[in-house]
Scaffold this active site. Sequence first.
Site, mmCIF file in Angstrom:
data_model
loop_
_atom_site.group_PDB
_atom_site.id
_atom_site.type_symbol
_atom_site.label_atom_id
_atom_site.label_comp_id
_atom_site.label_asym_id
_atom_site.label_seq_id
_atom_site.Cartn_x
_atom_site.Cartn_y
_atom_site.Cartn_z
ATOM 1 C CG PHE A 188 -1.664 1.151 1.054
ATOM 2 C CD1 PHE A 188 -3.352 1.025 0.772
ATOM 3 C CD2 PHE A 188 -1.658 2.518 1.332
ATOM 4 C CE1 PHE A 188 -4.192 1.835 0.604
ATOM 5 C CE2 PHE A 188 -2.560 3.437 1.487
ATOM 6 C CZ PHE A 188 -3.862 3.270 0.936
ATOM 7 C CG ASP A 203 5.545 4.030 1.944
ATOM 8 O OD1 ASP A 203 5.436 4.490 2.952
ATOM 9 O OD2 ASP A 203 4.647 3.859 1.150
ATOM 10 C CE LYS A 234 -0.478 5.727 7.693
ATOM 11 N NZ LYS A 234 -2.005 5.563 7.926
ATOM 12 C CB THR A 262 -0.670 25.482 -3.242
ATOM 13 O OG1 THR A 262 -1.278 25.358 -4.357
ATOM 14 C CG2 THR A 262 -0.997 26.762 -2.595
HETATM 15 O O1 PSZ Z 1 -7.630 3.016 3.207
HETATM 16 C C1 PSZ Z 1 -6.794 3.834 3.100
HETATM 17 O O2 PSZ Z 1 -6.560 4.838 2.541
HETATM 18 C C2 PSZ Z 1 -5.445 3.604 4.175
HETATM 19 S S1 PSZ Z 1 -5.652 2.638 5.784
HETATM 20 C C3 PSZ Z 1 -4.062 2.851 5.818
HETATM 21 C C4 PSZ Z 1 -3.459 3.799 5.141
HETATM 22 C C5 PSZ Z 1 -4.546 4.186 3.948
HETATM 23 N N1 PSZ Z 1 -2.174 4.255 5.295
HETATM 24 C C6 PSZ Z 1 -1.403 4.993 4.499
HETATM 25 C C7 PSZ Z 1 -0.287 4.752 3.716
HETATM 26 C C8 PSZ Z 1 0.512 3.913 4.173
HETATM 27 O O3 PSZ Z 1 0.297 2.953 5.180
HETATM 28 C C9 PSZ Z 1 1.804 3.697 3.676
HETATM 29 C C10 PSZ Z 1 2.662 2.582 3.938
HETATM 30 N N2 PSZ Z 1 2.207 4.327 2.497
HETATM 31 C C11 PSZ Z 1 1.456 5.317 2.102
HETATM 32 C C12 PSZ Z 1 0.213 5.588 2.645
HETATM 33 C C13 PSZ Z 1 -0.729 6.665 2.150
HETATM 34 O O4 PSZ Z 1 -0.838 7.764 3.069
HETATM 35 P P1 PSZ Z 1 -2.075 8.778 3.134
HETATM 36 O O5 PSZ Z 1 -3.271 8.002 3.588
HETATM 37 O O6 PSZ Z 1 -1.415 9.731 4.148
HETATM 38 O O7 PSZ Z 1 -2.047 9.282 1.918
#
Ligand code: PSZ
Length: 490
Positions: free
Chosen positions: A207, A316, A347, A371
Amino acid sequence: MWSKLIKPVVQISSKFERNSRFACSLVPGEPEGPSVKTPIPGPKTKELLNKLGSLQQCGTVQLFANYDKSIGNYLVDADDNVILDTYTQISSLPLGYNHPTLLKVFNDEHNLKSLINRPALGVFPATDWPKKLENILKQVSPGLPHITTMMCGSCSNENAYKNVFISYRRSIRGENVDFTDLEKESCIINQPPGSPKLSILSFHGAFHGRTFGALSTTHSKPIHKLDFPAFDWPTAHFPRYKYPLEENTRENQQEDKKCLAEVEDLIEKYEKKDNPVAGVIIEPIQSEGGDNEASPEFFQQLQKICKKNCAALILDEVQTGGGPTGRFWCHEYFNLECPPDVVTFSKKMQMGGYFHTAEMTPKLPYRIFNTWMGDPGKLILLENIIEIIKSQDLLSQVQKSGERLKCGLHDLECEFSDLINSVRGRGTFLAATATSAKLRDDILKRLKQKGVQTGACGTAAFRLRPALVFQEHHADIFLDKFRQVLQEIK
Ligand code: PSZ
């Protein structure tokens, strides 16, 4: 590097450790334990769900929180249920709720003005911005000299890919060679050579976000991806280990080898397809995909493969970074021969961004830009968070609480081996697998009714993502409630 900076200040005495009911909390004012007054979701949450549902799709909302009443490791919901939160806003709340230091941060007028006068950081940064980057983010850098700040995790990965492509193309074109007219014309209409065919290799189960480029490297669930066009980029298998690790060393080493061989094959295949791999992105522990671990040796070999093929290695650390594994960056456990080319974060770091090598820095301005490019208000919070991590030695706390939790989970997987297995993870970044998805969902629901919030991941796993202020006595409460749930189901 990071660990040398930390001096233990707060020590919980051994008397408290032995009798954790009386242990003092790192966040003052915490209740003694969860208390549940209504079914969860309760009547107030249901009413609010109706209201919100008339305005937007809100099928993912689990409960409405009262952030005025929530404190430390305890989330208070709209129905006044007090819930031990081991999931902390999808692992993004380092010090729990309403930490007294953070509550005071914006009483300072300079900080308040930094918050309300939000700049376009790429154009009009405040006079103290270079100093802030140097003193706050650079201080926790995993050995990488340059920093790009961004908004969220997806946006950090997305821009890291662009950065990797810029530097890949520069290496082909030559250091100071200008773009051709054909490149300038063709990129405007999404055609090569200006918009070249280049790829990022990622792993099954990964992810890396939901924005368009990042989504092509996300492979955890169809619901994230259905209906969206995606790049033809290579996807390799992430190791899937047999547990317990100590009893399956040979098999797991074979698994590493198989996955690494596939990475090499895919790099070769995509080179032949004229879609060369410019970068490889990987999570130190694959989180959404089921808390899948890979060995330090796997990461060491992967780095070697990247170097051999001139592909940038992007780690990541969006979910693993900021301390939950017991080190500030999870990849510190891997003893890599040099830092990865790029490390992305968000996070627990409050603000998104990535650290990178000096070579990775674009030569021209305005290539990686938007921006806001981050948020000074969030960096001020991070400054205070890092101070507290150091002064209260929270990385050691994570290791101690993690050990307590992991030992307890191992005991439970022995006692209830028909229900759960494969306890894994580092620090308090822990997970286990239930014998079916249905059982996992049932466990999480029952835990919630007992006042414990946890999270799901992968097909049948559940994970713990408590704050860094989660202590041994919180671990005992969790283990006790979890035991009750398994006993009920058995
Ligand atoms: O369902 C979702 O959109 C979720 S539930 C947990 C996440 C997203 N985690 C975000 C995440 C991550 O765990 C890793 C390893 N890389 C990138 C991301 C993306 O971060 P955000 O959500 O801030 O864009």
